[in-house]
Design a protein around this motif. Sequence first.
Motif, PDB file in Angstrom:
ATOM      1  N   UNK A  22      -3.796  -2.561  29.025  1.00 34.87           N
ATOM      2  CA  UNK A  22      -3.412  -1.260  28.462  1.00 34.87           C
ATOM      3  C   UNK A  22      -4.696  -0.492  28.186  1.00 34.87           C
ATOM      4  N   UNK A  23      -4.713   0.788  28.607  1.00 31.63           N
ATOM      5  CA  UNK A  23      -5.980   1.531  28.507  1.00 31.63           C
ATOM      6  C   UNK A  23      -5.822   2.815  27.688  1.00 31.63           C
ATOM      7  N   UNK A  24      -5.081   2.701  26.583  1.00 39.43           N
ATOM      8  CA  UNK A  24      -4.897   3.875  25.720  1.00 39.43           C
ATOM      9  C   UNK A  24      -3.497   4.434  25.871  1.00 39.43           C
ATOM     10  N   UNK A  25      -2.506   3.713  25.337  1.00 39.58           N
ATOM     11  CA  UNK A  25      -1.106   4.133  25.466  1.00 39.58           C
ATOM     12  C   UNK A  25      -0.596   4.611  24.108  1.00 39.58           C
ATOM     13  N   UNK A  26       0.010   5.780  24.107  1.00 37.80           N
ATOM     14  CA  UNK A  26       0.603   6.327  22.886  1.00 37.80           C
ATOM     15  C   UNK A  26       2.065   6.647  23.146  1.00 37.80           C
ATOM     16  N   UNK A  41       4.914  -4.436  38.801  1.00 40.42           N
ATOM     17  CA  UNK A  41       4.439  -5.648  38.143  1.00 40.42           C
ATOM     18  C   UNK A  41       2.940  -5.504  37.861  1.00 40.42           C
ATOM     19  N   UNK A  42       2.529  -5.930  36.669  1.00 41.22           N
ATOM     20  CA  UNK A  42       1.104  -5.879  36.327  1.00 41.22           C
ATOM     21  C   UNK A  42       0.635  -4.531  35.813  1.00 41.22           C
ATOM     22  N   UNK A  43       1.575  -3.586  35.583  1.00 44.34           N
ATOM     23  CA  UNK A  43       1.156  -2.252  35.128  1.00 44.34           C
ATOM     24  C   UNK A  43       0.899  -2.211  33.626  1.00 44.34           C
ATOM     25  N   UNK A  44       1.305  -3.300  32.912  1.00 48.31           N
ATOM     26  CA  UNK A  44       1.070  -3.346  31.465  1.00 48.31           C
ATOM     27  C   UNK A  44       2.336  -3.252  30.621  1.00 48.31           C
ATOM     28  N   UNK A  45       3.506  -3.253  31.286  1.00 47.64           N
ATOM     29  CA  UNK A  45       4.777  -3.085  30.552  1.00 47.64           C
ATOM     30  C   UNK A  45       4.966  -4.154  29.485  1.00 47.64           C
ATOM     31  N   UNK A  46       4.850  -5.430  29.897  1.00 49.47           N
ATOM     32  CA  UNK A  46       5.129  -6.515  28.953  1.00 49.47           C
ATOM     33  C   UNK A  46       4.057  -6.585  27.863  1.00 49.47           C
ATOM     34  N   UNK A  47       2.819  -6.290  28.230  1.00 48.46           N
ATOM     35  CA  UNK A  47       1.739  -6.267  27.231  1.00 48.46           C
ATOM     36  C   UNK A  47       2.055  -5.216  26.172  1.00 48.46           C
ATOM     37  N   UNK A  48       2.550  -4.071  26.635  1.00 48.90           N
ATOM     38  CA  UNK A  48       2.912  -3.009  25.696  1.00 48.90           C
ATOM     39  C   UNK A  48       3.980  -3.505  24.721  1.00 48.90           C
ATOM     40  N   UNK A  49       4.987  -4.184  25.267  1.00 51.40           N
ATOM     41  CA  UNK A  49       6.068  -4.695  24.420  1.00 51.40           C
ATOM     42  C   UNK A  49       5.544  -5.734  23.423  1.00 51.40           C
ATOM     43  N   UNK A  50       4.648  -6.611  23.891  1.00 49.24           N
ATOM     44  CA  UNK A  50       4.109  -7.644  22.998  1.00 49.24           C
ATOM     45  C   UNK A  50       3.211  -7.036  21.915  1.00 49.24           C
TER      46      UNK A  50
END
Lengths: 226, 173
Positions: A22-26, A41-50
């Motif tokens: 994630x590179x700066x998500x608001x 896949x790998x765009x950061x979706x699950x990281x955002x959720x976690x």
Amino acid sequence: MTGQPVLELEGVEYSYRRNPALRGVSLKLKPGEVVAVTGASGCGKSTLLHCAAGILTPDAGVVRVDGEDLSALPEERRAALRRTKVGIVLQFGQLVPDLPLIDNVALPLLLDGHERGEAHVAARHWLDQVGIADDADAVPAELSGGQTQRAALARALVTGPSVVLADEPTGSLDSRAGQELLDVLLRAARYRGAALLMVTHDNVVASSADREIRLRDGLIQHEVSL
Amino acid sequence: MATAELVLGLLSAGPAHGYDVKRGHDAWFPDSRPLAFGQVYTTLGRLERDGLVEVVDKTSGGGPDRTVYALTSKGRDHLADWLNDPVPPAWGSADEVLRKLVAAIRTGGDAAGFLARQRASHLRRIRELRETPADDDPTSPLVREYIVAHLDADLRWLDSALDRISEQRGAHR
């Protein structure tokens, strides 16, 4: 939809070793709002959720649940906030194998110090809401994928969370069971008045949201109202 | 679109007026554009010329057209052949979305913005179809699933087009 955001991410960054996910998500979620997070896949979706769930601590930026900055809280309070204000549904239910459904669903309340009887009443109510009250005494191995996900949803809602986070909630189900679970998920979140953030690559799931946020390489590529 | 063959199909249950044919078509395909009256009568005229339908009753007078059409045996055979033949898969389709995208890229327009809005429009259509109440017609879910599957395929293409445009923009920076 009015009201203060129940979930707010501000400039959230997270890297796995040196690989930025994630590179700066608001983003902000208002009470009752349904938002789909999509992307390859790998765009950061699950990281955002976690990060939103407080499972991962961002390298930079802020996550607020009901106005409280998760990173500013001591671990114990953060865990309590996570248990009571945030409900999580993952792709494969993640139920405790040896416990009957009623105990699986009551677990967050028991961990939070509620009486067993009181916790069971609430668990039974939510098992009923998701349409599997008759399976209260079954153990997870006796259930179909769809029933498992319904139980996971009941467990996510039993504490009365302000926000429900769902990671590919229909990902392990066939098309028909997936559609049924999606209907139950939307109905239950609406009934509870909780905001719902769904990470999905399924367009039918995304189509049920009020808003779509699409990620690419850890950044928001676009955000559209539906 | 095989309007002529659909008209034959609509007459297969028995003789009917042009108006009944139009109504029958719109009931079979509630999610499609309604069949225009003009098209129904032009089609019936052509089918009659080709011997696939015949006029079995005609009431003249000042009121609405009361011409009743029926299938001929040649028409029934033609319908059976049409129902048996698979449809050749479309190739190189240049529908409106593709035309607009190419035009947006060629003219320096906001292609990514267009694709994002198109994505939203497709997702809204899937939601509408999902929220349409079920009815007793056994063909309704088939039609709906067909449309959703095609919208889903379009959405996957829109996704890869968005990614490709973002990559190209990144490479030119």
